[in-house]
Design a protein around this motif. Structure first.
Motif, PDB file in Angstrom:
ATOM      1  N   ASN A 113      67.134 110.271  65.530  1.00  0.00           N
ATOM      2  CA  ASN A 113      66.996 111.318  63.895  1.00  0.00           C
ATOM      3  C   ASN A 113      66.486 110.256  62.362  1.00  0.00           C
ATOM      4  O   ASN A 113      67.097 109.668  62.537  1.00  0.00           O
ATOM      5  CB  ASN A 113      68.623 112.098  64.018  1.00  0.00           C
ATOM      6  N   PRO A 114      67.200 110.916  61.674  1.00  0.00           N
ATOM      7  CA  PRO A 114      65.679 111.968  61.583  1.00  0.00           C
ATOM      8  C   PRO A 114      64.597 111.833  61.541  1.00  0.00           C
ATOM      9  O   PRO A 114      64.167 111.429  62.838  1.00  0.00           O
ATOM     10  CB  PRO A 114      65.792 112.042  59.556  1.00  0.00           C
ATOM     11  N   ARG A 115      63.607 113.733  61.624  1.00  0.00           N
ATOM     12  CA  ARG A 115      62.616 113.711  62.324  1.00  0.00           C
ATOM     13  C   ARG A 115      61.844 114.188  60.988  1.00  0.00           C
ATOM     14  O   ARG A 115      62.259 114.828  60.329  1.00  0.00           O
ATOM     15  CB  ARG A 115      62.961 114.893  63.499  1.00  0.00           C
ATOM     16  N   GLY A 116      60.020 113.656  60.858  1.00  0.00           N
ATOM     17  CA  GLY A 116      59.841 114.148  60.229  1.00  0.00           C
ATOM     18  C   GLY A 116      58.301 114.711  60.113  1.00  0.00           C
ATOM     19  O   GLY A 116      58.093 114.347  61.279  1.00  0.00           O
ATOM     20  N   VAL A 117      57.559 115.062  59.441  1.00  0.00           N
ATOM     21  CA  VAL A 117      56.467 115.568  58.697  1.00  0.00           C
ATOM     22  C   VAL A 117      55.676 114.554  58.736  1.00  0.00           C
ATOM     23  O   VAL A 117      56.123 114.543  56.784  1.00  0.00           O
ATOM     24  CB  VAL A 117      56.223 116.974  58.655  1.00  0.00           C
ATOM     25  N   GLY A 118      54.819 114.162  58.699  1.00  0.00           N
ATOM     26  CA  GLY A 118      53.759 113.380  59.033  1.00  0.00           C
ATOM     27  C   GLY A 118      52.298 113.932  58.278  1.00  0.00           C
ATOM     28  O   GLY A 118      51.696 115.368  58.801  1.00  0.00           O
ATOM     29  N   THR A 119      51.818 113.655  57.159  1.00  0.00           N
ATOM     30  CA  THR A 119      49.772 114.313  56.389  1.00  0.00           C
ATOM     31  C   THR A 119      49.446 113.769  56.009  1.00  0.00           C
ATOM     32  O   THR A 119      49.856 112.045  55.335  1.00  0.00           O
ATOM     33  CB  THR A 119      50.474 115.166  55.262  1.00  0.00           C
ATOM     34  N   LEU A 120      48.673 114.261  56.223  1.00  0.00           N
ATOM     35  CA  LEU A 120      46.747 113.215  55.426  1.00  0.00           C
ATOM     36  C   LEU A 120      45.967 113.702  54.799  1.00  0.00           C
ATOM     37  O   LEU A 120      46.436 115.137  55.773  1.00  0.00           O
ATOM     38  CB  LEU A 120      46.089 112.066  56.608  1.00  0.00           C
ATOM     39  N   ASN A 121      45.849 113.485  53.716  1.00  0.00           N
ATOM     40  CA  ASN A 121      44.734 114.593  52.502  1.00  0.00           C
ATOM     41  C   ASN A 121      43.628 114.560  53.246  1.00  0.00           C
ATOM     42  O   ASN A 121      43.265 113.239  53.697  1.00  0.00           O
ATOM     43  CB  ASN A 121      44.854 114.549  51.581  1.00  0.00           C
TER      44      ASN A 121
END
Length: 393
Positions: A113-121
């Motif tokens: 932890n922590p855990r994350g949300v990754g994004t690509l635009n």
């Protein structure tokens, strides 16, 4: 039509930009999450693939996800058979994936932890959108959003949201995806009451409501909804891919008929099946499936055609399957999604004309412009002069 970008502020969101440099995605291309090795703590890349590729070893581009810089690091499990899903937000503007936001390179990522949300635009820019704290030993699996800021995060322990430390609802969910303003979650379960695909009404504090007509499915891997066009804009065709091994699987088809999801048969695969994305193709659908069962190295992305449409028995010819991309030795293709597209809200323009005007006299038009969904408006005065011989009425 005049368009411009909107910049949204995150809801309990980190919105930390990474340092990777990528090329813009091409609309209509396919993205896959590719784990680097068959271990429980590894790095990954997002690989862009053309849907008409004729060179399966050469993708459009490969975007490495930073696994070592503390502020943005995401690490993944290559060996887990139920992680690494890839989704888009409801707008299609962000490509989403989850991992451990940790620089520990030796411990099983399911304990970190922590855990994350990754994004690509659409431009290929990485953002660590948010983090949360899950239970040690549970897997982080997927994420989506209806507004690109409030997150529905699928974890083995349930649904988490931005900054959460506890799941709500508590369900063993795999992929979560949004279609037409509704979020859906997939469960693989032998328990009769755990319906394979459910709706999830809120990022936290909601319940999972199984889709009417569906049953449980212990070998379910992923799902996708499409709008056939036969019922307006409704998402009315559902595909579920299941697998019991790397070489044995099935693709099931359902259609929404009078409020109930009606079975339209299934197609047996010789490649298992893990990640899934689909699109309407007129009288039928095109499916994009990653082979194996989530942890098969050097596996492939296939393009598969169902040649029948809404509420018609699934019809897939195995010989017509096309291999779009094959992972290098030691790498694993996991989740599959469409490449993100630019989010360009409409700019509404209103014009107020003057009461009257005469030849050679200045008069004003007032132009008011506002972004869709915004209460802000800007008025601009535009002065025009009538040409000789004309009268404005």
């Amino acid at each position: 039509m005049i368009r411009k970008y909107l910049l949204n502020s995150g809801i309990a969101s980190l919105a930390i930009l990474g340092t990777l440099h990528a090329s813009p995605f091409t609309a209509g291309n396919i993205a896959v999450l590719q784990a680097t090795s068959l271990v429980n703590n590894t790095t990954a890349s997002i690989v862009e693939v053309s849907p008409v590729s004729v060179t399966p070893t050469t993708p459009v581009q490969s975007i490495p996800i930073d696994g070592t810089t503390a502020s943005v690091a995401l690490r993944f499990s290559g060996s887990a058979t139920s992680t690494g899903y890839l989704t888009t937000t409801d707008s299609g503007s962000l490509l989403n994936f989850t991992g451990a936001n940790n620089t520990n390179t030796s411990s099983n990522v399911n304990t970190l932890n922590p855990r994350g949300v990754g994004t690509l635009n659409a431009a290929g820019t990485f953002t660590l959108a948010t983090t949360y704290t899950g239970a040690s030993s549970n897997q982080t699996r997927s994420a989506t959003s209806l507004n690109d800021t409030a997150w529905f995060i699928g974890d083995q322990g349930g649904i988490y949201t931005n900054g959460a430390i506890a799941a709500s609802p508590v369900i063993n969910v795999r992929s979560v995806k949004s279609f037409g303003g509704t979020v859906y979650g997939l469960q693989a379960s032998s328990t009769v009451t755990n319906i394979a695909v459910s709706t999830i009404s809120a990022p936290t504090g909601s319940t999972a409501t199984g889709l009417p007509g569906l049953t449980n499915n212990a070998s379910a891997q992923d799902f996708y909804l499409i709008s056939s066009g036969d019922n307006g804009s409704a998402f009315d065709v559902l595909y579920i891919v299941s697998a019991t091994s790397n070489t044995v699987g099935a693709i099931a088809k359902y259609s929404l008929v009078s409020g109930t999801w009606t079975a339209n048969g299934s197609h047996t695969t010789a490649f298992g099946g893990f990640g899934l994305a689909a699109e309407d193709s007129g009288n039928g659908a095109t499916l994009f499936v990653s082979t194996g069962q989530g942890a098969l190295t050097a596996n492939s992305l296939l393009k598969v055609a169902d040649t029948t449409g809404y509420n018609a028995a699934i019809a897939i010819t195995t010989a017509n399957n096309v291999t779009l991309y094959t992972a290098p030795a030691g790498n694993i293709i996991k989740g599959v999604a469409f490449a993100p597209v630019s989010s360009l809200p409409d700019l509404t323009v209103g014009v107020t004309a003057p009461a009257n005007g005469t030849t050679g006299t200045n008069f004003d038009y007032t132009v008011t412009a506002a972004n869709s969904g915004s209460a802000n408006a800007t008025a601009v005065s535009v002065q025009l002069t009538l040409p000789a011989g004309l009268t404005y009425v």
